[in-house]
Design a protein around this motif. Structure first.
Motif, PDB file in Angstrom:
ATOM      1  N   ARG A  53     -14.671   1.448 -11.529  1.00 39.57           N
ATOM      2  CA  ARG A  53     -13.583   1.992 -10.935  1.00 39.57           C
ATOM      3  C   ARG A  53     -12.351   1.016 -11.247  1.00 39.57           C
ATOM      4  NH1 ARG A  53     -16.627   5.010 -10.697  1.00 39.57           N
ATOM      5  NH2 ARG A  53     -17.631   6.138  -8.777  1.00 39.57           N
ATOM      6  N   TYR A  54     -12.585  -0.264 -11.463  1.00 43.98           N
ATOM      7  CA  TYR A  54     -11.502  -0.963 -11.927  1.00 43.98           C
ATOM      8  C   TYR A  54     -10.888  -0.806 -13.241  1.00 43.98           C
ATOM      9  CZ  TYR A  54      -8.999  -5.488 -13.198  1.00 43.98           C
ATOM     10  OH  TYR A  54      -7.803  -6.334 -13.318  1.00 43.98           O
ATOM     11  N   LEU A  85      -9.235   2.758 -13.357  1.00 40.67           N
ATOM     12  CA  LEU A  85      -8.055   2.423 -12.860  1.00 40.67           C
ATOM     13  C   LEU A  85      -7.064   1.988 -13.617  1.00 40.67           C
ATOM     14  CD1 LEU A  85      -5.914   2.743 -10.631  1.00 40.67           C
ATOM     15  CD2 LEU A  85      -6.722   0.677  -9.567  1.00 40.67           C
ATOM     16  N   ALA A 132      -3.440   7.628  -7.711  1.00 36.81           N
ATOM     17  CA  ALA A 132      -3.390   7.103  -6.346  1.00 36.81           C
ATOM     18  C   ALA A 132      -4.904   7.400  -5.762  1.00 36.81           C
ATOM     19  CB  ALA A 132      -2.361   7.864  -5.575  1.00 36.81           C
ATOM     20  N   VAL A 133      -5.694   8.367  -6.189  1.00 38.59           N
ATOM     21  CA  VAL A 133      -6.773   8.534  -5.683  1.00 38.59           C
ATOM     22  C   VAL A 133      -7.758   7.733  -6.286  1.00 38.59           C
ATOM     23  CG1 VAL A 133      -8.614  10.505  -5.611  1.00 38.59           C
ATOM     24  CG2 VAL A 133      -6.167  11.102  -5.232  1.00 38.59           C
ATOM     25  N   ALA A 153      -6.877   4.864  -7.337  1.00 40.27           N
ATOM     26  CA  ALA A 153      -6.708   3.207  -6.917  1.00 40.27           C
ATOM     27  C   ALA A 153      -7.306   3.246  -5.348  1.00 40.27           C
ATOM     28  CB  ALA A 153      -4.973   3.220  -6.875  1.00 40.27           C
ATOM     29  N   GLU A 154      -7.358   4.356  -4.687  1.00 40.11           N
ATOM     30  CA  GLU A 154      -7.926   4.122  -3.239  1.00 40.11           C
ATOM     31  C   GLU A 154      -9.555   4.042  -3.421  1.00 40.11           C
ATOM     32  OE1 GLU A 154      -8.358   6.811   0.878  1.00 40.11           O
ATOM     33  OE2 GLU A 154      -6.984   7.615  -0.947  1.00 40.11           O
ATOM     34  N   ALA A 155     -10.215   4.840  -4.479  1.00 33.14           N
ATOM     35  CA  ALA A 155     -11.372   4.740  -4.858  1.00 33.14           C
ATOM     36  C   ALA A 155     -11.784   3.447  -5.100  1.00 33.14           C
ATOM     37  CB  ALA A 155     -11.855   5.821  -5.705  1.00 33.14           C
ATOM     38  N   THR A 168     -10.288   0.458  -4.362  1.00 33.58           N
ATOM     39  CA  THR A 168      -9.890  -0.428  -3.404  1.00 33.58           C
ATOM     40  C   THR A 168     -11.341  -0.309  -2.381  1.00 33.58           C
ATOM     41  OG1 THR A 168      -7.561  -0.090  -3.196  1.00 33.58           O
ATOM     42  CG2 THR A 168      -8.576  -0.820  -1.322  1.00 33.58           C
ATOM     43  N   THR A 169     -11.903   0.926  -2.386  1.00 38.73           N
ATOM     44  CA  THR A 169     -13.147   1.001  -1.480  1.00 38.73           C
ATOM     45  C   THR A 169     -14.215   0.516  -2.004  1.00 38.73           C
ATOM     46  OG1 THR A 169     -12.325   3.271  -0.644  1.00 38.73           O
ATOM     47  CG2 THR A 169     -14.558   2.951  -0.542  1.00 38.73           C
ATOM     48  N   GLN A 204     -13.960  -3.281  -1.967  1.00 39.37           N
ATOM     49  CA  GLN A 204     -14.288  -3.909  -0.535  1.00 39.37           C
ATOM     50  C   GLN A 204     -15.540  -3.713  -0.259  1.00 39.37           C
ATOM     51  OE1 GLN A 204     -12.023  -5.109   1.595  1.00 39.37           O
ATOM     52  NE2 GLN A 204     -13.860  -5.857   2.588  1.00 39.37           N
TER      53      GLN A 204
END
Length: 324
Positions: free
Chosen positions: A256-257, A260, A298-299, A301-303, A305-306, A309
């Protein structure tokens, strides 16, 4: 301890504080002289008298060969000089040099003998690097675990733990400090070392138990012994599984990184693309598609971040903080 030829390719497990030079010495010895690592006290390299004897024998054989060829060489030299003396204009002074043949021969023979002795001595003398490596290996005794000393089940778990650790440390989120890189570099190797120690102890105990009970009274004891070992191995496997779960979450966050980063790069160039579209074709749909890149970023980035975490949560399970 022997095992199947298709055993997992686990590496030697070292205590985290073992220096890199000592690790290289142990790894080199494992490839070239594995019997040294199995000794309770690795012997230091000593003066090799056999190597000296072999070198001196070779030098002796060479000296004998030269001595045998000397008369032949001398005869050829005399014949050549006699022939030259019969030629017009050649005096007898040329034949007097044959008397120096013996002196020259002795000089050559002495040089060969001296060179042979020196080379034989150097070959028999212990190499300084080998001595240093042997001392380092001796000092590191008990600070490494050899895969060859583990049972098949144990070496498989060690390999899985090493692979999971390597996957975490290879991710971009770790290298960029997004996954508590300092803690990963300290805690993960410590956990692999602790696991290796437990696996070595388990393998040693498993290797000591008899394969079959000698009598009826031994059967229940042997069953209890095997059950305890199986329970211990299952507990160690759970620790490995937690490490593998952490590695999977780290790899997912890493993907994901990277995604992004690519989207952000495209987004930064989106203004130029939008301007080009506005100047070349007033197509509202095309403009909307380019503007939608911001929403996609944005979507994603949210993925990310999830996913990041989740990887951190997995790290808490895999590397629980020890109370002071």
């Amino acid at each position: 301890m022997t095992g199947r030829p298709d055993r997992a390719p686990a590496e030697i497990a070292f205590a985290p504080d073992v220096p890199a030079g000592v690790r290289r010495a142990v790894e080199h010895a494992a490839r070239t002289r594995p019997q040294v690592l199995k000794a309770a006290e690795p012997p230091l390299p000593t003066f090799d008298r056999n190597a000296l004897a072999r070198g001196l024998r070779a030098t002796g054989f060479l000296a004998v060969g030269v001595t045998v060829l000397a008369p032949v060489s001398y005869g050829i030299l005399i014949a050549t000089q006699r022939h030259a003396a019969q030629l017009p204009g050649v005096g007898t002074g040329h034949t007097t040099s044959a008397g120096g043949f013996g002196v020259g021969f002795l000089c050559v023979l002495g040089a060969l003998a001296a060179a042979g002795v020196v080379l034989s001595w150097r070959a028999a003398r212990p190499n300084a690097q080998e001595v240093a490596d042997a001392k380092a290996i001796g000092a590191a005794a008990g600070r490494y675990v050899l895969p060859g000393g583990l049972s098949d089940e144990a070496v498989e778990l060690l390999y899985r733990a090493q692979r999971a650790t390597a996957r975490v440390l290879a991710t971009a989120v770790h290298c960029d400090g997004l996954l508590d890189d300092q803690r990963n570099q300290v805690v993960l190797p410590a956990q692999v070392w602790e696991l290796a120690q437990h696996l070595a102890e388990h393998s040693d105990l498993a290797g000591r138990q008899p394969e079959q009970a000698a009598g009826g009274r031994v059967v229940p004891l042997l069953k209890a012994h095997r059950a305890a070992l199986a329970a211990s191995l299952a507990g160690l496997e759970r620790r490995v599984t937690v490490l593998e779960d952490y590695a999977e979450q780290a790899v997912l966050a890493d993907r994901r990184y990277v995604e992004l980063q690519q989207v952000e790069q495209l987004e930064r160039s989106g203004a130029g693309v939008l301007d080009l579209l506005a100047r070349t074709a007033a197509d509202d749909l095309a403009v909307a598609e380019v503007e939608g890149m911001t929403v996609q970023a944005a979507v994603l980035a949210e993925a990310f971040t999830t996913a990041l975490q989740q990887a951190k949560d997995a790290a808490v399970v895999a590397m629980p903080a020890k109370s002071a």
